[in-house]
Scaffold this motif. Structure first.
Motif, PDB file in Angstrom:
ATOM      1  N   VAL A  65      -5.825 -84.117  21.218  1.00  0.00           N
ATOM      2  CA  VAL A  65      -4.786 -83.238  20.662  1.00  0.00           C
ATOM      3  C   VAL A  65      -4.025 -84.077  19.652  1.00  0.00           C
ATOM      4  CG1 VAL A  65      -2.712 -81.905  21.157  1.00  0.00           C
ATOM      5  CG2 VAL A  65      -4.593 -81.946  22.808  1.00  0.00           C
ATOM      6  N   SER A 103      -2.363 -82.648  16.415  1.00  0.00           N
ATOM      7  CA  SER A 103      -1.212 -82.052  15.722  1.00  0.00           C
ATOM      8  C   SER A 103      -0.215 -81.511  16.738  1.00  0.00           C
ATOM      9  CB  SER A 103      -1.665 -80.945  14.762  1.00  0.00           C
ATOM     10  OG  SER A 103      -1.665 -79.690  15.422  1.00  0.00           O
ATOM     11  N   GLU A 150       1.570 -78.838  16.625  1.00  0.00           N
ATOM     12  CA  GLU A 150       1.483 -77.406  16.895  1.00  0.00           C
ATOM     13  C   GLU A 150       0.298 -77.086  17.808  1.00  0.00           C
ATOM     14  OE1 GLU A 150       2.008 -76.578  12.819  1.00  0.00           O
ATOM     15  OE2 GLU A 150       3.936 -75.598  13.139  1.00  0.00           O
ATOM     16  N   ASP A 151      -0.806 -77.844  17.641  1.00  0.00           N
ATOM     17  CA  ASP A 151      -1.916 -77.686  18.581  1.00  0.00           C
ATOM     18  C   ASP A 151      -1.450 -77.984  19.996  1.00  0.00           C
ATOM     19  OD1 ASP A 151      -3.605 -77.066  16.555  1.00  0.00           O
ATOM     20  OD2 ASP A 151      -4.706 -78.974  16.560  1.00  0.00           O
ATOM     21  N   ALA A 152      -0.605 -78.986  20.114  1.00  0.00           N
ATOM     22  CA  ALA A 152      -0.166 -79.413  21.446  1.00  0.00           C
ATOM     23  C   ALA A 152       0.560 -78.296  22.189  1.00  0.00           C
ATOM     24  CB  ALA A 152       0.737 -80.644  21.325  1.00  0.00           C
ATOM     25  N   ASP A 164      -0.395 -75.241  22.240  1.00  0.00           N
ATOM     26  CA  ASP A 164      -1.366 -74.223  22.666  1.00  0.00           C
ATOM     27  C   ASP A 164      -1.585 -74.355  24.171  1.00  0.00           C
ATOM     28  OD1 ASP A 164      -3.616 -72.728  23.270  1.00  0.00           O
ATOM     29  OD2 ASP A 164      -4.632 -73.223  21.377  1.00  0.00           O
ATOM     30  N   LEU A 222      -4.906 -75.632  25.967  1.00  0.00           N
ATOM     31  CA  LEU A 222      -5.423 -77.007  25.918  1.00  0.00           C
ATOM     32  C   LEU A 222      -5.073 -77.757  27.201  1.00  0.00           C
ATOM     33  CD1 LEU A 222      -4.791 -78.139  22.248  1.00  0.00           C
ATOM     34  CD2 LEU A 222      -6.872 -77.224  23.278  1.00  0.00           C
ATOM     35  N   THR A 225       0.853 -86.041  22.230  1.00  0.00           N
ATOM     36  CA  THR A 225      -0.361 -85.968  21.409  1.00  0.00           C
ATOM     37  C   THR A 225      -1.149 -87.261  21.612  1.00  0.00           C
ATOM     38  OG1 THR A 225       0.789 -86.927  19.506  1.00  0.00           O
ATOM     39  CG2 THR A 225       0.658 -84.524  19.576  1.00  0.00           C
ATOM     40  N   GLU A 253      -8.592 -85.456  12.082  1.00  0.00           N
ATOM     41  CA  GLU A 253      -8.593 -84.475  13.175  1.00  0.00           C
ATOM     42  C   GLU A 253      -9.056 -85.078  14.502  1.00  0.00           C
ATOM     43  OE1 GLU A 253     -11.984 -81.595  12.654  1.00  0.00           O
ATOM     44  OE2 GLU A 253     -12.322 -82.838  10.877  1.00  0.00           O
ATOM     45  N   PRO A 264       5.515 -71.359  16.833  1.00  0.00           N
ATOM     46  CA  PRO A 264       4.654 -71.156  18.000  1.00  0.00           C
ATOM     47  C   PRO A 264       5.380 -70.404  19.116  1.00  0.00           C
ATOM     48  CG  PRO A 264       4.503 -73.419  17.201  1.00  0.00           C
ATOM     49  CD  PRO A 264       5.591 -72.761  16.420  1.00  0.00           C
TER      50      PRO A 264
END
Lengths: 793, 271
Positions: A132, A134, A136-138, A140, A143, A349, A672, A771
């Motif tokens: 993980v 980014s 913002e991904d974190a 989600d 995950l 992250t 990434e 988010p």
């Protein structure tokens, strides 16, 4: 007595040793049976460790020890403050690696070269896991959590109940998703530590030489990790080659070196290489800021809504918590904003853990506020200075409590802005800008302004000092701050000299050694002069009082008639210069009585101080290539009463350079997969003097009522004020084309792309719905308070 | 970082250096070391033997030779920068040498080292390509001359044989005007894109960091040959070129920069 030494540019007494190469840096320290430690680090951002084979490394020439997690068995620990109590870092990875650079194996050998050669022989099999990267991904929820001990990648967070309602009465709302990019600390000297196990009749468990801002905190944290009395560990910070917030606390590497030295029973040293420093030393900043400002059409602010994400990196680095602490507490800035709703979340992250960096949360606050104000000014077609003036806090009484509950000690924001305008020939600059626009010049002029307030000495506002007058007629200062470039030896000696008349060349300065100084808070959060200096002042006053009593006996005069001698050497009866007793005599007399002529003082400041100021930056932007060249920078910073203008200016210059650097050049970048792309100084774009204009750094002085020196911090102000001024200047140069925002750092490509977007009529302001995770955060006050929210380094 | 173990010998003549390089399979010449040492420290290059040619003063010179200037391969950037002869006869080369890295780099790095390294991001190779320089190589089988356009072959790859030593660089004197445009973020950085342009009987344009090796802007050169104006010719700067994307610039931005910088170079040369 001659005139006061305070307020004069006394040359730094600590410089000659450094200039002559007589510094005592850890990498220069040698012990006969010294072991050199190097780490084998993870090349992957997230992976399961399947096997580690150290057989060949252990047999390599010169190798003294090879250690994996289980060989040293150091308890998992936080580096400084806890962001999330449940997530601690294993100093050597246990089963899983969580960022590129995570330490897996430590090798100690008789030379650094032997240790590095052996490190090449270690074989580790990994099974890659999805990283993980980014922020913002974190957020989600699908995950996998960072560690099994949490149920998501949220380390800490809260929301305010008001939400959107703070924008209800706005006639206009401007909004932007702003990135305050991750940056690296890059001190001249990286981390370094040398641990010496007890020798002979040494009564310490270990002597630790460490490049740190806070030697007493190192003793405390090591004591906590290894369950021993902190006072049983002797910590010394020799010369420290810069820290900037990056050398606060005890990192994984520190505890490994400590454990390895005791296990091998020999001195062990670890000195970070530059490449290692860029992936291992905690990084700073790293926020995504969803900001909405409500205004009336005339430019009056009506409300501010913030939804902010802080990157904590791997294992929940404490710097991720700044988004919950000082970024929020400074979110109102110098303005009247009737209502603020602030939601904050810190996320894990698979990147280098986050720590503190010059400003620690406050530059992030000033940056978003000053940027969104300029976006609003452009939207409403109001001059950026006018919109600021309209909304400045004025006619308020201090101490002033903001809508987010922060208590400003004192401020006069209009004074700083007025002085700035006076110095900058603002109208002339605007005229030149118009001319360049009219003639369609290839180089467009941008003018950027910021007005800021920040917080210094926010945590740990107590400090120890003792001052002794010696039988040689000199003085010895001991203090619990730990200067590493800030000029404490000079500034603090000036305070003693002012009160006792003893010349600064006869004053010895002792710091940064837990055996010599019983307690101390170290240096960070721009605290040292106001807290440490005030402690020195208190101790000096106490020793003067003691000396006056002694002198009144010796001179057979009333104590209240005793004054510092005209000559500066000793005390005399007021109006009777012939009736004088020297400092040497006084100290010798006290020795005869079995005492030192010494006093100690623990200073405690009731609350934090809030330096403020205004900056104006001008830049030239090459319309064809997008290259930004800073042209001038003016800073008016108010750090209260200025004790040594040269030292204050030095802090302003360094701070400004850092702010310009973040606005235009520096960014720590991962791909990434979590591979760092800026792990050398060829890619990580730290500027040099060649890229920077000459700075005009000046002051206005609004003394704080919270300490007798009237001093507030100055170490971080330059960074806080300059970054938004430069950033705004870049956008200002292009605003006539329709450009409204460019992310930092404003690289040539980003500037070029923004111009292209504006030409095509596309918006340059990033925005999307924040988010969903913000909606489910606990309400502030009901969430578990994170220690890291109160970090001040 | 520290490099892996290697053997080290110092040559006292170029003939000796050429003998020494044959002693080991993966031996490398080292002069200023400013390209090779960083690779070794990252252990991306692990030569078993370094043959130090850094003190071969016989290969450090700038002299006139008919219609050409001959430059010894071991002439350091600072000496190229300050050479009165070059400033007078081939000023672009003195200028470009002064743009390389920082003063420390310029006092260690050599023109031959930079050329033999063949990095497409370096300034001097592109300038030499624009100048149609000739490279003199000496090896066990004798001496040969290589034209610049055949010399740079790909990523850190040149026409030099493993056991060949670059000894001399020859550049023509007949340059009427020139321009060097270096675009970077910091003074000490490699160019994001650079342009070296010279005019003798024709205009020759070379590009820095637009590919894995220094490249000629053949599109621009052809356009100029066909009588195009500078802005028109500049638009063809990246024709047939597939520039790299990296942190500093995408391929598209590089193409854009190439045309802007080529146009500025041609304008500066009054073309």
């Amino acid at each position: 007595m001659p005139g006061s030494i305070l307020g004069t540019s006394v040359r730094r007494v600590e410089d000659p040793a450094l200039l002559r190469g007589d510094g005592t840096f850890i990498d220069n320290m040698h012990f006969e049976d010294l072991g050199h430690l190097v780490f084998v680090r993870s090349p992957l951002a997230h992976a399961k460790i399947l096997s580690i084979n150290t057989d060949l490394a252990a047999k390599a020439p010169g190798v003294l020890g090879v250690f994996c997690a289980d060989d040293l068995n150091i308890p998992d620990h936080h580096a400084f403050f806890a962001l999330n109590e449940a997530v601690k870092r294993p100093p050597l990875a246990r089963g899983t690696v969580r960022f590129v650079g995570d330490a897996v194996v430590a090798i100690v050998a008789s030379s650094k070269a032997a240790a590095l050669d052996a490190a090449e022989l270690v074989e580790i099999d990994y099974e890659e896991l999805p990283p993980v990267i980014s922020m913002e991904d974190a957020l989600d929820p699908r995950l996998e959590p960072h560690t099994p001990s949490t149920d998501s990648n949220i380390a800490a967070g809260y929301r305010d109940p008001q939400g959107d309602s703070v924008l209800e009465d706005a006639e206009v709302v401007v909004r932007a998703r702003i990135e305050n990019q991750r940056i690296a600390v890059v001190p001249m000297e990286g981390n370094a530590i040398l641990v010496v196990p007890p020798r002979g009749n040494d009564h310490y468990r270990a002597t630790v030489y460490v490049s740190t801002q806070m030697p007493h905190a190192v003793a405390g944290l090591l004591g906590g990790i290894f369950s021993v009395e902190p006072s049983s560990i002797h910590v010394i910070a020799p010369h420290v080659g810069g820290a900037f917030g990056g050398k606060a606390g005890v990192t994984a590497e520190h505890s490994v070196v400590y454990a390895a030295a005791l296990k091998l029973d020999r001195p062990v040293k670890w000195v970070e290489t530059r490449s290692e420093n860029l992936i291992a030393m905690p990084h700073g900043r790293g926020q995504i800021q969803y900001v909405e400002l409500g205004l009336r059409r005339d430019g009056t602010f009506t409300g501010l809504r913030c939804r902010m994400i802080g990157d904590a990196g791997a294992y929940g680095g404490f710097g991720g918590g700044l988004v919950l602490g000082s970024t929020r507490s400074m979110s109102q800035g110098v303005y009247r904003i009737p209502r603020i709703s602030y939601d904050g979340v810190a996320v894990f992250t698979n990147t280098t853990p986050m720590g503190a960096f010059r400003g620690a949360g406050r530059p992030e606050a000033a940056a978003f506020l000053e940027r969104i104000i300029d976006i609003a000014a452009d939207e409403l077609d109001i001059d950026p200075i006018e919109i600021r003036r309209k909304n400045l806090l004025k006619d308020v009484s201090f101490p002033f409590t903001t809508v987010v509950g922060t208590v400003y000690d004192i401020g006069d924001y209009a004074k700083a802005l007025d002085r700035l305008i006076e110095l900058s020939s603002y109208e002339d600059l605007r005229k030149e800008q118009q001319e360049r626009r009219q003639r369609n010049d290839r180089y467009q002029l941008g003018i950027g302004v910021s007005v800021y307030v920040e917080v210094t000495a926010g945590g740990g506002a107590t400090e120890y000092s003792s001052v002794e007058v010696t039988p040689e007629g000199g003085a010895i200062i001991k203090v619990g701050t730990s200067g590493h470039g800030q000029g404490h030896a000079t500034s603090f000696s000036m305070i003693v000299s002012e009160l006792l008349g003893i010349p600064i060349e006869k004053i010895q300065f002792v710091q940064s050694d837990t055996a010599a100084v019983p307690r101390g808070g170290g240096t960070g959060g721009s605290r040292s002069l106001q807290i440490g200096g005030s402690a020195v002042r208190g101790a000096t006053e106490a020793v003067l009082e003691k000396a006056k009593l002694l002198a009144s006996n010796l001179l057979e005069a009333a104590e209240e008639d005793i004054v510092v001698a005209e000559s500066g050497d000793g005390l005399s009866v007021a109006g009777v210069p012939s009736s004088t007793v020297t400092w040497a005599q006084l100290a010798s007399e006290e020795r005869k009585r079995g005492n030192l002529l010494e006093a100690t003082f623990d200073f405690s400041q009731a609350s934090a101080t809030f330096p403020f100021g205004a900056h104006l930056s001008s830049v030239l932007v090459d319309l064809e290539t997008g290259k930004v060249t800073p042209r001038s920078h003016i800073a008016v910073d108010d750090c209260g009463r200025v004790l040594n203008p040269m030292i204050v200016q030095g802090q302003q210059h360094g701070g400004i350079a850092q702010g310009v650097a973040q606005a235009l050049w520096e960014q720590y970048v991962y791909d990434e997969f979590g591979n760092p792309l800026t792990s050398t100084l060829a890619e990580y774009a730290m500027p040099s003097a060649a890229e920077l204009p000459s700075f005009n750094a000046t002051n206005v002085e609004t003394p704080t009522p919270l300490n007798a020196l009237g001093a507030k911090g100055i170490g971080e102000s330059g960074t806080i004020g300059s970054m938004p001024a430069v950033h705004n200047a870049v956008v200002d140069a292009l605003s006539y084309l329709g450009v409204r925002h460019i992310e930092m750092p404003c690289t040539p490509q980003r500037v070029w792309e923004a111009i292209g977007k504006a030409e095509r009529g596309e918006s340059t302001i990033p925005w999307s719905d924040p988010p969903k995770a913000f909606e489910i955060l606990p309400l502030r006050g009901q969430a578990t308070e994170s220690d890291a929210a109160s970090v001040d380094v | 970082m520290y490099p892996a173990k290697f053997e080290y010998v110092r040559a006292s003549s170029s003939a000796e250096a050429i003998r020494m390089i044959q002693d080991s399979e993966d031996a490398k010449f080292i002069a200023g070391g400013h390209s090779l040492l960083p690779l070794m420290k990252f252990r991306m290059a692990t030569p078993s033997l370094l043959v130090d040619i850094g003190r071969l003063s016989e290969l450090s010179y700038v002299r006139e030779d008919g219609n050409e200037i001959a430059i010894g391969a071991l002439t350091r950037h600072c000496d190229v920068e300050r050479s009165e002869l070059l400033r007078r006869s081939v000023p672009i080369l003195a200028h470009v040498a002064g743009q390389v890295g920082d003063p420390q780099v310029r006092h260690r790095g050599t023109i031959g080292g930079s050329t033999a390294h063949g990095d497409g991001a370096s300034d001097l190779p592109a300038a030499l390509l624009a100048l149609d320089a000739t490279f003199v190589a000496e090896g066990p089988s004798g001496r040969r001359e290589l034209p610049a356009r055949e010399f740079f072959r790909g990523f850190l790859e040149t026409a030099l044989g493993e056991d060949e030593l670059l000894t001399e660089i020859r550049v023509p004197k007949a340059i009427t005007t020139w321009s060097f445009q270096k675009f970077n973020r910091r003074a000490q950085d490699w160019a994001i894109v650079g342009v070296a342009a010279v005019r003798s009987d024709t205009t020759k344009v070379a590009l820095v960091n637009m590919g894995s090796s220094p490249l000629r802007a053949t599109g621009t050169e052809a356009a100029l040959g066909e009588g195009a104006s500078a802005p028109e010719a500049a638009l063809r700067a990246a024709e047939g070129i597939d520039p790299p994307s990296d942190l500093n610039a995408s391929a598209d931005f590089r193409r854009h920069l190439a045309s802007v910088l080529v146009r500025r170079a041609l304008e500066e040369m009054n073309i």
